[in-house]
Design a protein around this motif. Structure first.
Motif, PDB file in Angstrom:
ATOM      1  N   UNK A  60     -35.875  -9.967  -3.159  1.00 44.89           N
ATOM      2  CA  UNK A  60     -37.340  -9.972  -3.204  1.00 44.89           C
ATOM      3  C   UNK A  60     -37.876  -9.174  -4.383  1.00 44.89           C
ATOM      4  N   UNK A  61     -37.266  -8.033  -4.651  1.00 49.10           N
ATOM      5  CA  UNK A  61     -37.756  -7.174  -5.737  1.00 49.10           C
ATOM      6  C   UNK A  61     -37.220  -7.593  -7.093  1.00 49.10           C
ATOM      7  N   UNK A  62     -36.000  -8.144  -7.117  1.00 54.91           N
ATOM      8  CA  UNK A  62     -35.368  -8.493  -8.386  1.00 54.91           C
ATOM      9  C   UNK A  62     -35.574  -9.923  -8.817  1.00 54.91           C
ATOM     10  N   UNK A 115     -16.136 -11.944  10.949  1.00 52.19           N
ATOM     11  CA  UNK A 115     -17.480 -11.474  10.610  1.00 52.19           C
ATOM     12  C   UNK A 115     -18.042 -12.307   9.469  1.00 52.19           C
ATOM     13  N   UNK A 116     -19.350 -12.574   9.526  1.00 47.18           N
ATOM     14  CA  UNK A 116     -19.998 -13.356   8.467  1.00 47.18           C
ATOM     15  C   UNK A 116     -21.380 -12.796   8.177  1.00 47.18           C
ATOM     16  N   UNK A 117     -21.710 -12.759   6.911  1.00 48.97           N
ATOM     17  CA  UNK A 117     -23.054 -12.424   6.437  1.00 48.97           C
ATOM     18  C   UNK A 117     -23.518 -13.595   5.596  1.00 48.97           C
ATOM     19  N   UNK A 118     -24.644 -14.185   5.966  1.00 49.06           N
ATOM     20  CA  UNK A 118     -25.221 -15.292   5.207  1.00 49.06           C
ATOM     21  C   UNK A 118     -26.604 -14.861   4.756  1.00 49.06           C
ATOM     22  N   UNK A 119     -26.808 -14.852   3.445  1.00 49.74           N
ATOM     23  CA  UNK A 119     -28.112 -14.527   2.853  1.00 49.74           C
ATOM     24  C   UNK A 119     -28.626 -15.809   2.221  1.00 49.74           C
ATOM     25  N   UNK A 120     -29.859 -16.185   2.549  1.00 49.13           N
ATOM     26  CA  UNK A 120     -30.399 -17.448   2.042  1.00 49.13           C
ATOM     27  C   UNK A 120     -31.811 -17.282   1.501  1.00 49.13           C
ATOM     28  N   UNK A 121     -32.148 -18.214   0.628  1.00 50.05           N
ATOM     29  CA  UNK A 121     -33.530 -18.479   0.247  1.00 50.05           C
ATOM     30  C   UNK A 121     -33.757 -19.904   0.740  1.00 50.05           C
ATOM     31  N   UNK A 122     -34.547 -20.058   1.767  1.00 48.16           N
ATOM     32  CA  UNK A 122     -34.600 -21.309   2.503  1.00 48.16           C
ATOM     33  C   UNK A 122     -35.478 -22.411   1.953  1.00 48.16           C
ATOM     34  N   UNK A 123     -36.247 -22.152   0.952  1.00 42.81           N
ATOM     35  CA  UNK A 123     -37.101 -23.209   0.425  1.00 42.81           C
ATOM     36  C   UNK A 123     -36.258 -24.234  -0.329  1.00 42.81           C
ATOM     37  N   UNK A 124     -36.589 -25.485  -0.175  1.00 40.98           N
ATOM     38  CA  UNK A 124     -35.805 -26.574  -0.769  1.00 40.98           C
ATOM     39  C   UNK A 124     -35.716 -26.446  -2.290  1.00 40.98           C
ATOM     40  N   UNK A 125     -36.691 -25.850  -2.913  1.00 43.03           N
ATOM     41  CA  UNK A 125     -36.708 -25.764  -4.373  1.00 43.03           C
ATOM     42  C   UNK A 125     -36.060 -24.492  -4.911  1.00 43.03           C
ATOM     43  N   UNK A 126     -35.452 -23.672  -4.056  1.00 40.94           N
ATOM     44  CA  UNK A 126     -34.814 -22.432  -4.509  1.00 40.94           C
ATOM     45  C   UNK A 126     -33.710 -22.718  -5.524  1.00 40.94           C
ATOM     46  N   UNK A 127     -32.894 -23.730  -5.276  1.00 44.19           N
ATOM     47  CA  UNK A 127     -31.808 -24.078  -6.202  1.00 44.19           C
ATOM     48  C   UNK A 127     -32.370 -24.541  -7.545  1.00 44.19           C
ATOM     49  N   UNK A 128     -33.467 -25.256  -7.521  1.00 44.03           N
ATOM     50  CA  UNK A 128     -34.108 -25.719  -8.757  1.00 44.03           C
ATOM     51  C   UNK A 128     -34.580 -24.528  -9.583  1.00 44.03           C
ATOM     52  N   UNK A 129     -35.236 -23.578  -8.937  1.00 45.30           N
ATOM     53  CA  UNK A 129     -35.731 -22.384  -9.634  1.00 45.30           C
ATOM     54  C   UNK A 129     -34.551 -21.612 -10.226  1.00 45.30           C
ATOM     55  N   UNK A 130     -33.483 -21.493  -9.449  1.00 44.87           N
ATOM     56  CA  UNK A 130     -32.291 -20.793  -9.927  1.00 44.87           C
ATOM     57  C   UNK A 130     -31.650 -21.525 -11.105  1.00 44.87           C
ATOM     58  N   UNK A 131     -31.568 -22.854 -11.017  1.00 50.69           N
ATOM     59  CA  UNK A 131     -30.980 -23.655 -12.097  1.00 50.69           C
ATOM     60  C   UNK A 131     -31.780 -23.555 -13.387  1.00 50.69           C
ATOM     61  N   UNK A 132     -33.048 -23.233 -13.283  1.00 47.22           N
ATOM     62  CA  UNK A 132     -33.896 -23.057 -14.468  1.00 47.22           C
ATOM     63  C   UNK A 132     -33.665 -21.687 -15.122  1.00 47.22           C
ATOM     64  N   UNK A 138     -29.139 -14.441  -7.155  1.00 47.15           N
ATOM     65  CA  UNK A 138     -27.966 -14.056  -7.931  1.00 47.15           C
ATOM     66  C   UNK A 138     -27.696 -12.553  -7.888  1.00 47.15           C
ATOM     67  N   UNK A 139     -28.698 -11.746  -8.159  1.00 46.40           N
ATOM     68  CA  UNK A 139     -28.479 -10.293  -8.146  1.00 46.40           C
ATOM     69  C   UNK A 139     -28.226  -9.787  -6.734  1.00 46.40           C
ATOM     70  N   UNK A 140     -28.806 -10.435  -5.745  1.00 44.34           N
ATOM     71  CA  UNK A 140     -28.558 -10.068  -4.342  1.00 44.34           C
ATOM     72  C   UNK A 140     -27.106 -10.365  -3.964  1.00 44.34           C
TER      73      UNK A 140
END
Length: 156
Positions: A60-62, A115-132, A138-140
């Motif tokens: 959120x901050x980064x 044990x499992x930890x899953x961290x997500x950004x759930x909006x459908x366009x998150x991958x698009x923003x990251x690909x740009x 990434x930093x998380x």
């Protein structure tokens, strides 16, 4: 010292005669071991929750993108599970929170053991923003991986 003192075949020395008496039943030992394993699992789950909180804060901050609606940042959260059972779900809020939670719960089902930890950004366009080229998770992810490596080193 005679042959009996040296442990000659057929002789009994003092240590061999002295028996060991059980103080606990097998069921009591099994119960104590199971409690110890559960305590360790609890410690790992608490640590993963701590890592999840840190990863969400970092995401959120980064995040290097402009979040016009607030949906992408609010869709960030985490789920911790232990042996297929959800231990904690946190961080999801606002309009994007439901999508993030749904995605994380779906992904965590892929880990029915351990044990499992899953961290997500759930909006459908998150991958698009990251690909740009923008930092969405990434930093998380880097932070979470580093923290989990530290945990593994402490447990060794």
């Amino acid at each position: 010292m005679g042959a009996a003192g040296r442990g000659a075949p057929g002789a009994y020395n003092a240590l061999m005669v002295m028996g060991v008496r059980r103080r606990y039943t097998e069921a009591e030992v099994a119960h104590a071991l199971a409690e110890a394993v559960e305590a360790q699992k609890g410690a790992v789950a608490r640590w993963l929750c701590y890592v999840g909180e840190a990863a969400v804060a970092e995401a959120r901050e980064g995040g290097s993108y402009t979040d016009r609606t607030g949906n992408l940042r609010s869709s960030v959260g985490y789920v911790v599970s232990m042996d297929g059972r959800t231990v904690q779900t946190a961080g999801f809020g606002g309009a994007g929170g439901a999508a993030g939670r749904e995605l994380a719960l779906r992904l965590v089902r892929e880990y029915p053991e351990g044990a499992a930890l899953v961290v997500t950004a759930g909006m459908a366009y998150a991958a698009y923003v990251s690909a740009r080229g923008y930092n969405v998770l990434e930093s998380a992810e880097l932070l979470a991986r580093r923290m989990v490596r530290e945990l593994a080193a402490k447990l060794r």
